[in-house]
Enzyme design. Structure first.
Site, PDB file in Angstrom:
ATOM      1  N   HIS A  17     -18.426  16.462   2.475  1.00  0.00           N
ATOM      2  CA  HIS A  17     -17.478  16.714   1.710  1.00  0.00           C
ATOM      3  C   HIS A  17     -16.422  18.033   1.800  1.00  0.00           C
ATOM      4  O   HIS A  17     -15.282  17.831   2.056  1.00  0.00           O
ATOM      5  CB  HIS A  17     -17.672  16.871   0.314  1.00  0.00           C
ATOM      6  CG  HIS A  17     -18.578  15.368  -0.256  1.00  0.00           C
ATOM      7  ND1 HIS A  17     -20.115  15.791  -0.762  1.00  0.00           N
ATOM      8  CD2 HIS A  17     -18.211  14.501  -0.545  1.00  0.00           C
ATOM      9  CE1 HIS A  17     -20.039  14.532  -1.265  1.00  0.00           C
ATOM     10  NE2 HIS A  17     -19.249  13.633  -1.161  1.00  0.00           N
TER      11      HIS A  17
ATOM     12  N   HIS B 253     -21.689  18.189  -0.673  1.00  0.00           N
ATOM     13  CA  HIS B 253     -22.432  18.759   0.408  1.00  0.00           C
ATOM     14  C   HIS B 253     -21.205  19.164   1.595  1.00  0.00           C
ATOM     15  O   HIS B 253     -20.047  18.776   1.387  1.00  0.00           O
ATOM     16  CB  HIS B 253     -23.469  17.847   1.091  1.00  0.00           C
ATOM     17  CG  HIS B 253     -22.820  16.384   1.160  1.00  0.00           C
ATOM     18  ND1 HIS B 253     -21.875  16.144   2.297  1.00  0.00           N
ATOM     19  CD2 HIS B 253     -23.047  15.281   0.454  1.00  0.00           C
ATOM     20  CE1 HIS B 253     -21.732  14.913   2.240  1.00  0.00           C
ATOM     21  NE2 HIS B 253     -22.230  14.151   1.226  1.00  0.00           N
ATOM     22  N   GLU B 254     -21.995  19.706   2.689  1.00  0.00           N
ATOM     23  CA  GLU B 254     -21.184  20.176   3.868  1.00  0.00           C
ATOM     24  C   GLU B 254     -19.817  18.990   4.423  1.00  0.00           C
ATOM     25  O   GLU B 254     -18.984  19.247   4.977  1.00  0.00           O
ATOM     26  CB  GLU B 254     -21.892  20.614   4.842  1.00  0.00           C
ATOM     27  CG  GLU B 254     -22.159  22.252   4.686  1.00  0.00           C
ATOM     28  CD  GLU B 254     -20.934  23.008   4.491  1.00  0.00           C
ATOM     29  OE1 GLU B 254     -20.107  23.016   5.643  1.00  0.00           O
ATOM     30  OE2 GLU B 254     -20.689  23.524   3.525  1.00  0.00           O
TER      31      GLU B 254
ATOM     32  N   GLY C 105     -14.133  10.138   5.112  1.00  0.00           N
ATOM     33  CA  GLY C 105     -15.196  10.544   6.301  1.00  0.00           C
ATOM     34  C   GLY C 105     -15.416   9.170   7.126  1.00  0.00           C
ATOM     35  O   GLY C 105     -15.371   8.105   6.569  1.00  0.00           O
TER      36      GLY C 105
ATOM     37  N   VAL D 168     -20.403  14.523   9.412  1.00  0.00           N
ATOM     38  CA  VAL D 168     -21.355  15.759   9.359  1.00  0.00           C
ATOM     39  C   VAL D 168     -22.811  15.570   9.065  1.00  0.00           C
ATOM     40  O   VAL D 168     -23.069  14.788   8.249  1.00  0.00           O
ATOM     41  CB  VAL D 168     -20.729  16.730   8.214  1.00  0.00           C
ATOM     42  CG1 VAL D 168     -21.390  18.016   8.001  1.00  0.00           C
ATOM     43  CG2 VAL D 168     -19.551  17.113   8.462  1.00  0.00           C
TER      44      VAL D 168
ATOM     45  N   SER E  15     -25.501  13.057   2.801  1.00  0.00           N
ATOM     46  CA  SER E  15     -24.890  12.208   1.775  1.00  0.00           C
ATOM     47  C   SER E  15     -25.679  12.508   0.466  1.00  0.00           C
ATOM     48  O   SER E  15     -26.734  13.014   0.530  1.00  0.00           O
ATOM     49  CB  SER E  15     -25.460  10.796   2.199  1.00  0.00           C
ATOM     50  OG  SER E  15     -25.695   9.870   0.961  1.00  0.00           O
TER      51      SER E  15
HETATM   52  P1  AMP Z   1     -18.385  10.172  -1.529  1.00  0.00           P
HETATM   53  O1  AMP Z   1     -18.494  11.140  -2.505  1.00  0.00           O
HETATM   54  O2  AMP Z   1     -19.761   9.755  -1.036  1.00  0.00           O
HETATM   55  O3  AMP Z   1     -17.536   9.161  -2.430  1.00  0.00           O
HETATM   56  O4  AMP Z   1     -17.947  10.484  -0.447  1.00  0.00           O
HETATM   57  C1  AMP Z   1     -16.526  11.216  -0.599  1.00  0.00           C
HETATM   58  C2  AMP Z   1     -15.861  11.159   0.852  1.00  0.00           C
HETATM   59  O5  AMP Z   1     -16.563  12.111   1.800  1.00  0.00           O
HETATM   60  C3  AMP Z   1     -15.666   9.838   1.573  1.00  0.00           C
HETATM   61  O6  AMP Z   1     -14.582  10.095   2.305  1.00  0.00           O
HETATM   62  C4  AMP Z   1     -16.924   9.956   2.483  1.00  0.00           C
HETATM   63  O7  AMP Z   1     -16.749   9.083   3.720  1.00  0.00           O
HETATM   64  C5  AMP Z   1     -16.818  11.424   2.967  1.00  0.00           C
HETATM   65  N1  AMP Z   1     -18.334  11.841   3.485  1.00  0.00           N
HETATM   66  C6  AMP Z   1     -19.383  11.586   2.855  1.00  0.00           C
HETATM   67  N2  AMP Z   1     -20.407  12.230   3.417  1.00  0.00           N
HETATM   68  C7  AMP Z   1     -19.906  12.528   4.576  1.00  0.00           C
HETATM   69  C8  AMP Z   1     -20.352  13.058   6.001  1.00  0.00           C
HETATM   70  N3  AMP Z   1     -21.736  13.108   6.144  1.00  0.00           N
HETATM   71  N4  AMP Z   1     -19.543  13.221   7.034  1.00  0.00           N
HETATM   72  C9  AMP Z   1     -18.429  13.121   6.736  1.00  0.00           C
HETATM   73  N5  AMP Z   1     -17.681  12.659   5.530  1.00  0.00           N
HETATM   74  C10 AMP Z   1     -18.397  12.333   4.607  1.00  0.00           C
END
Ligand code: AMP
Length: 304
Positions: A60, A57-58, A170, A199, A208
């Site tokens: 990432h 998503h945005e 993030g 974000v 998320s």
């Molecule tokens: P994930 O795929 O959930 O393991 O997330 C991968 C990376 O993207 C991690 O460093 C998360 O903290 C970051 N991330 C996920 N959602 C967000 C968000 N809404 N804003 C900023 N970073 C994010």
């Protein structure tokens, strides 16, 4: 050389009417640690790395764009890591859409996508894990035993294969960020961890991959997290520093939302994540997990 490369990369952002890059250079896809390491050895220049579990998503893509801006080359990994999920968690139903993810990464101009399989990462006989101590204990660590052991192990393995100069994480996963910073420092990994802001959707819900689990009614109710964080920010700005008062105000707002169930609210030291009692000293972090049915939503605000 760097200038030439930047011009080439900028050109990829010139989109045609179908929003396809005019001159797409699709990312190289690497599926084993050995292939990833070979690519790294064959490519010199700074490498930025964005580890993800996919279903992009945005949030990432913001990390990805920052990496592209700050490095000559950008690698994104997609790996839903089984060792960070407990048996009763959502590993098998975690949302996946590799085709859409690859299209987004290609359009953004990512150089390589690392897509290892579970048996490439954890072959038979696998038995080595990394543990960060104090900072993994409270909050998510207390509710999800073994979670951070899985996270640090996989992130170290990804770092070893990718060999990044900078890694982008993030602030949404605030404890994970601090755990990774600690591991990088303690194990002398010699790379820079770059924290990136949360974000949000237009109504304030933090983006998320798990938001897709929410029913329309739960999705509407989920805006209560951001309202509670905004209320905390206002109280802090007005000078409120009593830890119990700040936690109780969040608790009341969440309790007032019938579809929401507060798992925990924490006001902790921003670095150690130790829970604060009495008067909060700056900087602090207020974090919470709110459940909507089985879905846990995590959010936080840094108070400085
Ligand atoms: P994930 O795929 O959930 O393991 O997330 C991968 C990376 O993207 C991690 O460093 C998360 O903290 C970051 N991330 C996920 N959602 C967000 C968000 N809404 N804003 C900023 N970073 C994010």
């Amino acid at each position: 050389m760097a200038d030439q490369w930047n011009n080439l990369r900028d050109a990829r952002f010139l989109l045609d009417q179908d929003t396809r890059p005019l001159n797409p250079v699709p990312p190289v896809i690497l599926t084993t640690p050995a292939a990833m390491r070979r690519w790294r050895s064959a490519n010199s220049g700074s490498v930025g790395f964005v580890p993800t579990m996919g279903y992009l998503h945005e949030g990432h893509m913001d990390l990805v764009r920052r990496s592209i801006d700050e490095n000559l080359l950008t690698v994104v990994s997609i790996f839903v890591n089984p060792t960070q999920f407990a048996p009763d968690e959502d590993f098998s139903r975690y949302p996946r859409d590799e085709v859409r993810d690859l299209a987004q990464l290609s359009a953004a101009g990512v150089d390589a996508v690392y897509l290892p399989g579970a048996t490439d990462m954890y072959p038979e006989g696998y038995q080595t894990y990394v543990e960060v101590e104090q900072v993994t204990r409270p909050l998510e660590g207390a509710r999800r035993p073994g979670h951070f052991r899985g996270v640090t192990t996989v992130v170290l393995k990804l770092f070893n294969a990718v060999g990044p100069d900078r890694a982008y994480f993030g602030r949404k996963d605030a404890q994970q960020l601090r755990v990774i910073q600690r591991m990088v420092q303690d194990l002398d990994l010699g790379l820079e961890v770059v924290p990136c802001d949360i974000v949000r959707e237009t109504d304030g819900l933090a983006m998320s991959s798990r938001n897709v689990y929410l029913s329309p009614e739960q999705r509407t109710a989920a805006t209560v997290l951001k309202r509670a964080l905004d209320d905390t920010r206002r109280r802090w700005a007005e000078g409120e520093r009593d830890a119990d008062t700040l936690r109780a105000a969040v608790s009341r707002l969440i309790d007032a939302e019938p579809l929401a169930e507060l798992d925990y609210v924490s006001l902790a030291d921003d670095e150690s994540l130790q829970e604060l009692e009495g008067t909060a000293v700056r900087p602090a972090i207020l974090s919470m997990v709110v459940k909507f049915g089985k879905t846990r939503l995590l959010d936080n605000i840094e108070l400085a």
